[in-house]
Each structure stands twice: as C-alpha cells, then as structure tokens.
Scaffold this motif. Sequence first.
Motif, PDB file in Angstrom:
ATOM      1  N   ASP A  12     -12.930   9.022  -4.655  1.00  0.00           N
ATOM      2  CA  ASP A  12     -12.383   8.424  -5.881  1.00  0.00           C
ATOM      3  C   ASP A  12     -11.281   7.445  -5.511  1.00  0.00           C
ATOM      4  OD1 ASP A  12     -11.374   7.737  -8.333  1.00  0.00           O
ATOM      5  OD2 ASP A  12     -11.050   9.786  -9.035  1.00  0.00           O
ATOM      6  N   PHE A  13     -11.639   6.161  -5.458  1.00  0.00           N
ATOM      7  CA  PHE A  13     -10.673   5.127  -5.077  1.00  0.00           C
ATOM      8  C   PHE A  13      -9.579   4.941  -6.127  1.00  0.00           C
ATOM      9  CE2 PHE A  13     -14.490   2.971  -2.846  1.00  0.00           C
ATOM     10  CZ  PHE A  13     -14.340   3.776  -1.737  1.00  0.00           C
ATOM     11  N   TYR A  14      -9.815   5.404  -7.349  1.00  0.00           N
ATOM     12  CA  TYR A  14      -8.878   5.152  -8.445  1.00  0.00           C
ATOM     13  C   TYR A  14      -7.943   6.334  -8.715  1.00  0.00           C
ATOM     14  CZ  TYR A  14     -11.441   0.892  -9.444  1.00  0.00           C
ATOM     15  OH  TYR A  14     -12.009  -0.351  -9.355  1.00  0.00           O
ATOM     16  N   LEU A  15      -8.081   7.394  -7.958  1.00  0.00           N
ATOM     17  CA  LEU A  15      -7.195   8.546  -8.125  1.00  0.00           C
ATOM     18  C   LEU A  15      -5.819   8.199  -7.551  1.00  0.00           C
ATOM     19  CD1 LEU A  15      -6.990  11.546  -8.985  1.00  0.00           C
ATOM     20  CD2 LEU A  15      -7.574  12.140  -6.621  1.00  0.00           C
ATOM     21  N   SER A  16      -4.792   8.222  -8.396  1.00  0.00           N
ATOM     22  CA  SER A  16      -3.463   7.784  -7.960  1.00  0.00           C
ATOM     23  C   SER A  16      -2.453   8.912  -7.837  1.00  0.00           C
ATOM     24  CB  SER A  16      -2.910   6.723  -8.922  1.00  0.00           C
ATOM     25  OG  SER A  16      -2.721   7.266 -10.218  1.00  0.00           O
ATOM     26  N   GLY A  43      -8.773   0.830  10.074  1.00  0.00           N
ATOM     27  CA  GLY A  43      -9.746  -0.232   9.867  1.00  0.00           C
ATOM     28  C   GLY A  43      -9.181  -1.516   9.316  1.00  0.00           C
ATOM     29  N   GLY A  44      -7.905  -1.790   9.578  1.00  0.00           N
ATOM     30  CA  GLY A  44      -7.299  -3.018   9.091  1.00  0.00           C
ATOM     31  C   GLY A  44      -6.644  -2.906   7.739  1.00  0.00           C
ATOM     32  N   GLN A  45      -6.809  -1.757   7.046  1.00  0.00           N
ATOM     33  CA  GLN A  45      -6.166  -1.563   5.741  1.00  0.00           C
ATOM     34  C   GLN A  45      -4.914  -0.713   5.917  1.00  0.00           C
ATOM     35  OE1 GLN A  45      -8.629  -0.292   2.419  1.00  0.00           O
ATOM     36  NE2 GLN A  45      -6.895   0.667   1.393  1.00  0.00           N
ATOM     37  N   PRO A  46      -3.765  -1.167   5.400  1.00  0.00           N
ATOM     38  CA  PRO A  46      -2.531  -0.389   5.510  1.00  0.00           C
ATOM     39  C   PRO A  46      -2.608   0.916   4.739  1.00  0.00           C
ATOM     40  CG  PRO A  46      -2.083  -2.678   4.897  1.00  0.00           C
ATOM     41  CD  PRO A  46      -3.549  -2.467   4.743  1.00  0.00           C
ATOM     42  N   GLY A  47      -1.864   1.900   5.209  1.00  0.00           N
ATOM     43  CA  GLY A  47      -1.804   3.178   4.519  1.00  0.00           C
ATOM     44  C   GLY A  47      -1.025   3.077   3.221  1.00  0.00           C
ATOM     45  N   ASP A  48      -1.316   3.984   2.303  1.00  0.00           N
ATOM     46  CA  ASP A  48      -0.637   3.994   1.007  1.00  0.00           C
ATOM     47  C   ASP A  48       0.828   4.394   1.154  1.00  0.00           C
ATOM     48  OD1 ASP A  48      -2.724   3.232  -0.738  1.00  0.00           O
ATOM     49  OD2 ASP A  48      -3.573   5.244  -0.630  1.00  0.00           O
ATOM     50  N   THR A  49       1.636   3.875   0.258  1.00  0.00           N
ATOM     51  CA  THR A  49       3.020   4.292   0.099  1.00  0.00           C
ATOM     52  C   THR A  49       3.152   4.959  -1.271  1.00  0.00           C
ATOM     53  OG1 THR A  49       3.652   2.149  -0.841  1.00  0.00           O
ATOM     54  CG2 THR A  49       3.859   2.396   1.545  1.00  0.00           C
ATOM     55  N   GLY A  50       4.324   5.529  -1.549  1.00  0.00           N
ATOM     56  CA  GLY A  50       4.534   6.184  -2.837  1.00  0.00           C
ATOM     57  C   GLY A  50       5.621   7.231  -2.720  1.00  0.00           C
ATOM     58  N   PHE A  51       5.417   8.381  -3.377  1.00  0.00           N
ATOM     59  CA  PHE A  51       6.424   9.445  -3.275  1.00  0.00           C
ATOM     60  C   PHE A  51       5.802  10.800  -3.566  1.00  0.00           C
ATOM     61  CE2 PHE A  51       6.553   8.047  -7.700  1.00  0.00           C
ATOM     62  CZ  PHE A  51       6.648   9.238  -8.436  1.00  0.00           C
ATOM     63  N   VAL A  92       3.645  17.187  -6.248  1.00  0.00           N
ATOM     64  CA  VAL A  92       2.689  16.203  -6.764  1.00  0.00           C
ATOM     65  C   VAL A  92       2.839  14.900  -5.982  1.00  0.00           C
ATOM     66  CG1 VAL A  92       1.890  14.920  -8.781  1.00  0.00           C
ATOM     67  CG2 VAL A  92       2.781  17.243  -9.064  1.00  0.00           C
ATOM     68  N   ALA A  93       1.730  14.411  -5.462  1.00  0.00           N
ATOM     69  CA  ALA A  93       1.726  13.164  -4.682  1.00  0.00           C
ATOM     70  C   ALA A  93       1.390  11.996  -5.603  1.00  0.00           C
ATOM     71  CB  ALA A  93       0.707  13.264  -3.556  1.00  0.00           C
ATOM     72  N   HIS A  94       2.218  10.953  -5.554  1.00  0.00           N
ATOM     73  CA  HIS A  94       2.032   9.759  -6.383  1.00  0.00           C
ATOM     74  C   HIS A  94       1.899   8.522  -5.487  1.00  0.00           C
ATOM     75  CE1 HIS A  94       3.434  11.701 -10.231  1.00  0.00           C
ATOM     76  NE2 HIS A  94       4.117  12.452  -9.376  1.00  0.00           N
ATOM     77  N   ILE A  95       0.806   7.820  -5.620  1.00  0.00           N
ATOM     78  CA  ILE A  95       0.615   6.563  -4.887  1.00  0.00           C
ATOM     79  C   ILE A  95       1.362   5.432  -5.594  1.00  0.00           C
ATOM     80  CG2 ILE A  95      -1.114   4.768  -4.398  1.00  0.00           C
ATOM     81  CD1 ILE A  95      -3.122   6.933  -3.872  1.00  0.00           C
ATOM     82  N   ASP A  96       1.839   4.464  -4.826  1.00  0.00           N
ATOM     83  CA  ASP A  96       2.314   3.194  -5.392  1.00  0.00           C
ATOM     84  C   ASP A  96       1.053   2.447  -5.821  1.00  0.00           C
ATOM     85  OD1 ASP A  96       3.084   0.578  -5.904  1.00  0.00           O
ATOM     86  OD2 ASP A  96       4.462   0.455  -4.198  1.00  0.00           O
ATOM     87  N   TRP A  97       0.655   2.669  -7.078  1.00  0.00           N
ATOM     88  CA  TRP A  97      -0.647   2.179  -7.537  1.00  0.00           C
ATOM     89  C   TRP A  97      -0.757   0.654  -7.549  1.00  0.00           C
ATOM     90  CZ3 TRP A  97      -5.453   3.045  -7.547  1.00  0.00           C
ATOM     91  CH2 TRP A  97      -6.310   2.282  -8.350  1.00  0.00           C
TER      92      TRP A  97
END
Length: 247
Positions: A12-16, A43-51, A92-97
């Motif tokens: 699920d690419f849209y799960l934030s 693979g050239g894509q940076p990892g997610d940030t968030g809190f 709870v993990a939150h992505i910088d969407w």
Amino acid sequence: MTKLVAALFRDDFYLSTTEAVVTAIHEDGGIELDRTCFYATSGGQPGDTGFLERLDGSRIALGPTVHGAGKDVIIHRPLEAGVLPVVGETLVAHIDWPRRYRLMRMHTACHLLSVVCPFPITGAAVGEDESRVDFDMSETIDRDEVTAQLMKLVEENHPIYVQWITDEELAANPNIVKSKNVRPPMGLGRVSLVCIGENSSVDSQPCGGTHVSETQEVGAIHISKIEKKGKENRRFRIRFGTPSSAP
C-alpha cells in the motif's frame, strides 16, 4: 533478536500512518518496529522521513529511513539524541506525506522516461524536486520531444499497479530488468513488478520503490537537461512543472 518486519509500504503505497510496536533499539539510537509504512532508502529512492508518536503525545522526529544488514531490516533513525522508546512500547508512525508523495510522483516519472527512452539504465536517483536517469546510449535526442512524449503518457492517465512474481521467476527471466547496475530486491521470496497500462501495455518493470496509482498523478514534468557522461552514456534530468515555469 531482530524480528521480521511487516513492510506495509510494499502493498500500500498510500498508507501514511500505522500503529506499531518497538522490537529493537540499536546502540546508535536506530529504532526497529514490528510493522512500518516507512520506505527505507533503496534503488535510488530516498527513505521516508516523519515522526513516531508516543502514547503521551510526544514525538520522535525521524531522518531518512534505512535498511539494516538486509532488506528485511528497516531502521527508523531519530534526528536528535534524546529519550528513546523501549522495546515492547506501542506508538504510531507518521510519514512526512507531502515529501513521500512527491517522491512517488518523481519515481513514476522515471519509469515513464524509461518507456520513452528504451535503453539500458546505468544509474538513477529520485529526488523531491529533480531526478536523474542515466542511459547506455549514444544517440542524439531532443529534450523537448522527450518531454512531449512523457506528458502524452501522463495525460493518457494509464493505471499503475503491482504484480508479484517469485525470485525464481525473475531469475528465469532476467531480461525484464532494465537496469544494468542495480538488481531488483530479491531474497524475500517475491519481487514486485510495477505495471503501467491495462495488462502492462505501457511497461512492466521489477522495482521495490513507491509509485502513484495512475500516470495523471505525476503532473507536469519536463526534461531540464540532457548531459553527455561518456561516449555511450546520457544523463536525463527530470523536473516538475513546464520548462517555462521552471526556476
């Protein structure tokens, strides 16, 4: 002992956001969870940030997520030293969407570029504002024409979806991999094929990154520059917006 993480972003690419339990704390402060929606640099894509949000409402700000010893280890890295959660704690993990969504759009744009320029890929890097894709090619090509073909694919609004194949199926069909230097993530038993168009009519490529669900979501993009990086290597730089609106 590190436990296998449920990497929710793979399905699920849209799960934030997701609730998760801390399974390990590294000496450098890195945090492992039993499940996560955070994509780890690969693979050239940076990892997610968030809190990470603790039950008392306090937050642990995170820098780019990375893999550990293998692709089955995902480490969330606090930006600052401070009070860490404890193993067994629920948070709870939150992505910088907004950042993730830009990267999803950009990564998808790179796939579209590989359709317009059907040459072996020798390198790539996905960014929030600009991405680059290097091709093993010596042909001269007009950047405005490439932009026009890219935007045609965007505006046709092709669906994008994932199909799964086994490691063995990929090994038996190595020619479906466009990249010359980077191999798709294997070792987890299955590999994701990112398919564009009905019945993969536009493209099908093994890739473990995150992408939007239809090409129209990419929005306006253009080739800002084509650089010669050797006799048979060309670097294409992709930016959001139209050439006239670019800074």
